[in-house]
Each structure stands twice: as C-alpha cells, then as structure tokens.
Design a protein around this motif. Sequence first.
Motif, PDB file in Angstrom:
ATOM      1  N   SER A  37      21.545   4.129 -17.914  1.00 16.42           N
ATOM      2  CA  SER A  37      22.479   3.015 -17.714  1.00 16.42           C
ATOM      3  C   SER A  37      23.580   3.400 -16.729  1.00 16.42           C
ATOM      4  O   SER A  37      23.880   2.660 -15.784  1.00 16.42           O
ATOM      5  CB  SER A  37      23.080   2.614 -19.064  1.00 16.42           C
ATOM      6  N   TYR A  40      22.150   3.728 -13.202  1.00 16.35           N
ATOM      7  CA  TYR A  40      21.952   2.412 -12.592  1.00 16.35           C
ATOM      8  C   TYR A  40      23.287   1.850 -12.100  1.00 16.35           C
ATOM      9  O   TYR A  40      23.379   1.336 -10.984  1.00 16.35           O
ATOM     10  CB  TYR A  40      21.297   1.423 -13.570  1.00 16.35           C
ATOM     11  N   GLU A  41      24.314   1.932 -12.928  1.00 15.77           N
ATOM     12  CA  GLU A  41      25.624   1.384 -12.542  1.00 15.77           C
ATOM     13  C   GLU A  41      26.141   2.049 -11.271  1.00 15.77           C
ATOM     14  O   GLU A  41      26.642   1.374 -10.367  1.00 15.77           O
ATOM     15  CB  GLU A  41      26.642   1.568 -13.674  1.00 15.77           C
ATOM     16  N   SER A  44      23.622   1.150  -8.128  1.00 15.29           N
ATOM     17  CA  SER A  44      23.765  -0.230  -7.655  1.00 15.29           C
ATOM     18  C   SER A  44      25.133  -0.445  -7.013  1.00 15.29           C
ATOM     19  O   SER A  44      25.248  -1.145  -5.994  1.00 15.29           O
ATOM     20  CB  SER A  44      23.539  -1.217  -8.802  1.00 15.29           C
ATOM     21  N   LEU A  91      16.353   6.477 -13.738  1.00 16.32           N
ATOM     22  CA  LEU A  91      16.319   5.032 -13.917  1.00 16.32           C
ATOM     23  C   LEU A  91      15.054   4.635 -14.661  1.00 16.32           C
ATOM     24  O   LEU A  91      13.983   5.204 -14.440  1.00 16.32           O
ATOM     25  CB  LEU A  91      16.351   4.323 -12.563  1.00 16.32           C
ATOM     26  N   GLN A  95      15.257  -0.952 -14.178  1.00 13.75           N
ATOM     27  CA  GLN A  95      16.421  -0.596 -13.361  1.00 13.75           C
ATOM     28  C   GLN A  95      15.992  -0.256 -11.936  1.00 13.75           C
ATOM     29  O   GLN A  95      16.687  -0.622 -10.982  1.00 13.75           O
ATOM     30  CB  GLN A  95      17.163   0.582 -13.991  1.00 13.75           C
ATOM     31  N   GLN A 117      23.388  -8.850 -11.891  1.00 16.44           N
ATOM     32  CA  GLN A 117      22.774  -7.657 -12.477  1.00 16.44           C
ATOM     33  C   GLN A 117      23.783  -6.898 -13.336  1.00 16.44           C
ATOM     34  O   GLN A 117      23.441  -6.398 -14.412  1.00 16.44           O
ATOM     35  CB  GLN A 117      22.237  -6.729 -11.388  1.00 16.44           C
ATOM     36  N   ALA A 121      23.299  -5.829 -17.161  1.00 14.60           N
ATOM     37  CA  ALA A 121      23.275  -4.392 -17.452  1.00 14.60           C
ATOM     38  C   ALA A 121      24.390  -4.020 -18.418  1.00 14.60           C
ATOM     39  O   ALA A 121      24.190  -3.183 -19.311  1.00 14.60           O
ATOM     40  CB  ALA A 121      23.400  -3.591 -16.156  1.00 14.60           C
TER      41      ALA A 121
END
Length: 163
Positions: A37, A40-41, A44, A91, A95, A117, A121
Amino acid sequence: MLIKTKAALAAAAAMMVGGAALASPPTPVYVMKAGASDLYEKTSSQIVLGSTRNPDVRRFANMMVMDHSKSTAKVKAAALRSGVRPKPPMLEPEQRRMVADLRHAQGRDRDRLYIDQQKQAHQMALALQQEYAATGSAPALRRTAGDIVPVVRHHIEMLNHMR
C-alpha cells in the motif's frame, strides 16, 4: 478507460472492506499488504509529481511520498520488534495495473485518475489498518496500525475536498 478503472477500483475496495470485516490478516500478510500500500502511494505520487500543474495535487502528492515513507519505516520497525522480517515491498497485481493506467494518462486526466485512485487506495488502506489495529496478533504492529489510522483518515478527508 477511466470508467473501467473506477469500476475496478470500486470492486477492489469492496472486496477489501468486505474481507476485512471477518478478521485481520496474519501478521506477515499484514506487513506485506501495508508495504504494498505504501509503495503504491509513493509510486503513484511520484508519477503525478512529474507532470501535474495543479498545486493542490502537487502538495498532496508530496505529502503522500513523505507520509507513506514514514509509515513504511514504522511498520518495518514494529515488524522487526515482533519477530517478523519484512521482505522488500512489492506492488500487488491491481496496484501494478493502476500504476500502468496512471502512466498512460496525461494532463488533467492523469490528475483526476490519480485522485480517484487515491480515494480507493486510501479506503483499502484504512480498512487494513483499522482491522489489524483491532484484532492483529502482534502488539507492536497493532499499536503501529492504530497510529497510522488517523493519518489515513486525514488523507481521505483531504482527498474529499480536492477538485
């Protein structure tokens, strides 16, 4: 593509929230999902920082990189105190697809997709952190998850006020 992505995100969030109500994941799974998580944050947000002209999106994305770097470090430290050796975060397939969609979007469409997104998320992250904080088996990680919950809630609140 944006509609398809929104539908997939909504389905993934529903599955995560629905599954989280049953029980927290085993500790190694929690550590892996929390790491994914955060990764991904950060990923992105770094993508959108390379192109956005929107100061609100830029400010939020910078905060995501900083805050999710901190939560990764906190979870890793608590995992080590709990006797869990965390693997480098990776990921998850959904993701990776979201990151690919973000890379293909441009301009304001990328900003809108990023915000959509992020909303999904963060709902999934909130469910994970709340459930582990409530029922997780490792006390140090339970406390850490509890400390992360208000940060995620703050991110959601900010996202709900973004255009």
